[in-house]
Design an enzyme around this catalytic site. Structure first.
Site, PDB file in Angstrom:
ATOM      1  N   GLY A   8      19.302  54.679  16.161  1.00 31.26           N
ATOM      2  CA  GLY A   8      17.993  54.384  16.111  1.00 31.26           C
ATOM      3  C   GLY A   8      17.601  52.969  15.269  1.00 31.26           C
ATOM      4  O   GLY A   8      16.252  52.243  15.113  1.00 31.26           O
ATOM      5  N   ASP A  34      20.874  51.922  20.005  1.00 31.37           N
ATOM      6  CA  ASP A  34      20.162  52.464  20.647  1.00 31.37           C
ATOM      7  C   ASP A  34      19.805  53.452  21.618  1.00 31.37           C
ATOM      8  O   ASP A  34      19.844  52.792  21.999  1.00 31.37           O
ATOM      9  CB  ASP A  34      18.706  51.598  20.093  1.00 31.37           C
ATOM     10  CG  ASP A  34      17.481  52.248  19.603  1.00 31.37           C
ATOM     11  OD1 ASP A  34      16.950  52.136  18.556  1.00 31.37           O
ATOM     12  OD2 ASP A  34      16.030  52.785  20.778  1.00 31.37           O
ATOM     13  N   TYR A 140       8.062  67.846  12.676  1.00 30.78           N
ATOM     14  CA  TYR A 140       8.813  66.842  11.883  1.00 30.78           C
ATOM     15  C   TYR A 140       9.472  67.606  10.529  1.00 30.78           C
ATOM     16  O   TYR A 140      10.782  67.386  10.238  1.00 30.78           O
ATOM     17  CB  TYR A 140       8.097  65.309  11.673  1.00 30.78           C
ATOM     18  CG  TYR A 140       9.017  64.616  11.617  1.00 30.78           C
ATOM     19  CD1 TYR A 140      10.062  63.929  11.570  1.00 30.78           C
ATOM     20  CD2 TYR A 140       7.768  63.924   9.693  1.00 30.78           C
ATOM     21  CE1 TYR A 140      10.677  62.866  10.932  1.00 30.78           C
ATOM     22  CE2 TYR A 140       8.867  63.261   9.043  1.00 30.78           C
ATOM     23  CZ  TYR A 140       9.283  61.751  10.043  1.00 30.78           C
ATOM     24  OH  TYR A 140      10.008  61.112   9.353  1.00 30.78           O
ATOM     25  N   LYS A 144      13.168  68.039   9.171  1.00 33.30           N
ATOM     26  CA  LYS A 144      13.772  67.153   7.933  1.00 33.30           C
ATOM     27  C   LYS A 144      14.081  68.084   7.260  1.00 33.30           C
ATOM     28  O   LYS A 144      15.207  67.695   6.366  1.00 33.30           O
ATOM     29  CB  LYS A 144      13.047  66.227   8.162  1.00 33.30           C
ATOM     30  CG  LYS A 144      12.400  65.320   8.471  1.00 33.30           C
ATOM     31  CD  LYS A 144      13.587  64.041   8.497  1.00 33.30           C
ATOM     32  CE  LYS A 144      12.933  63.101   8.842  1.00 33.30           C
ATOM     33  NZ  LYS A 144      14.597  61.997   9.420  1.00 33.30           N
TER      34      LYS A 144
HETATM   35  N1  SER Z   1       6.028  57.993   7.809  1.00 30.05           N
HETATM   36  C1  SER Z   1       6.385  59.582   8.204  1.00 30.05           C
HETATM   37  C2  SER Z   1       5.499  59.943   9.307  1.00 30.05           C
HETATM   38  O1  SER Z   1       4.339  59.387   9.180  1.00 30.05           O
HETATM   39  C3  SER Z   1       6.690  60.042   7.009  1.00 30.05           C
HETATM   40  O2  SER Z   1       8.154  60.118   7.021  1.00 30.05           O
HETATM   41  O3  SER Z   1       5.902  60.447   9.896  1.00 30.05           O
END
Ligand code: SER
Length: 323
Positions: A8, A34, A140, A144
């Site tokens: 990335g 990437d 997300y 995580k």
């Molecule tokens: N900056 C990220 C987001 O807004 C948070 O880890 O998804």
């Protein structure tokens, strides 16, 4: 000798982390990779196209380069993930497990960013402790939390020296963020110069935890250089620098761009994501275990952002055309 492979590398963190690693070590010791072809983002070190979902390609690249560490930054951010949660799950989880598997085989160290998004509405908001409830409501965030657990698992089961940081929203001028909820802050800087006004997708009073990119990059380097015996948490440490609302950022920007105007048109999805996150992380464990200290608060960050943006010819030209 260190040989660090970055995944990335063309993203918001990867762009600046790669440059900092090259400055700190040597260009030949860093391999930037990437999913995008390096012709589109060439760096000051060797660069290759690599899809972390391709386990064989990842394994071959790590072996050929002789990597001793992998900094795994390839991931889908919060708002983009909600547009296609299954794709986000596949990229964030399968990419990470591939990296950890190859790291276990090749005895590489691993850095993986976690996020404020690893928390959810059941977490104390101000501050969110290092060890607390982690029941996020976004895909997300789910990836995580699972990623933190996976890193701890590979450490405990296979001895992989995997370490992570829970980043707040990151602000930078070198590369754009890629579909996060905290992106409004970077957008506001650009819009202030190009249009003199900005319509914010969050409410004026949405207080969020934020950090300037140079602090975030230094945190990665310091955490990876910390003695393993000093670390009891590993995956992942809370770190923080500043907290502000869109209205407070707009006031700071107005000090540099007189007459800057802000309007608010909250986007229900991104507002609900922001509302589910803590407004401040408690980073006392990072401070005690490996000496973390932030340098930039809101005024210093804003001044440095404008210095960096003014030095970008394309943006300066757009600003003169747009105002
Ligand atoms: N900056 C990220 C987001 O807004 C948070 O880890 O998804």
């Amino acid at each position: 000798m260190k040989r660090i492979l970055v995944t990335g590398a063309a993203g918001q963190i990867g762009t600046e982390l790669t440059s900092s690693l090259v400055a700190r070590y040597r260009a030949g010791e860093i391999l930037a990779t990437d999913i995008r072809h390096p012709a589109d983002w060439a760096r000051d070190c060797p660069a290759e196209q690599l899809d972390c979902l391709d386990l064989d390609a990842l394994r071959a690249t790590v072996k050929r380069f002789g990597a001793t560490a992998i900094h795994h930054l390839a991931a889908i951010l919060s708002a983009t993930a909600e547009a296609d949660p299954v794709r986000a799950y596949r990229i964030n989880m399968n990419g990470l497990v591939n990296v950890l598997q190859v790291a276990a085989e090749r005895r590489c160290r691993v850095f993986v960013p976690s996020s404020i998004a690893a928390f959810g509405p059941g977490t104390p908001r101000d501050p969110a402790p290092q060890s607390t409830v982690q029941r996020p409501t976004t895909m997300y965030g789910v990836t995580k939390v699972a990623g933190e657990l996976l890193c701890d698992y590979y450490h405990g089961r296979f001895g992989v020296d995997a370490r992570g940081l829970r980043f707040p929203g990151l602000i930078s001028y070198a590369a754009p963020p890629g579909g996060g909820t905290t992106d409004y802050a970077v957008e506001m800087f650009h819009a202030s110069l190009c249009e003199g006004r900005y319509t914010c997708f969050l409410r004026a009073d949405t207080r969020m935890d934020m950090m300037y990119m140079p602090d975030a990059i230094r945190a990665v380097i310091e955490l990876m250089e910390a003695s393993p015996t000093a670390l009891t948490h590993r995956n992942a440490f809370n770190i923080t620098a500043m907290q502000f609302t869109p209205a407070e950022l707009a006031a700071e920007i107005r000090a540099h761009v007189p007459g800057f105007r802000i309007d608010y048109d909250p986007d229900p999805l991104r507002q609900s994501i922001a509302d589910s996150w803590p407004s401040r992380l408690d980073d006392s464990e990072a401070r005690e275990q490996w000496g973390w200290r932030h340098e930039y608060g809101l005024p210093d960050m804003a001044a440095d952002m404008f210095r960096g943006l003014h030095a970008q010819p394309a943006l300066t030209a757009a600003a003169s055309a747009g105002r």
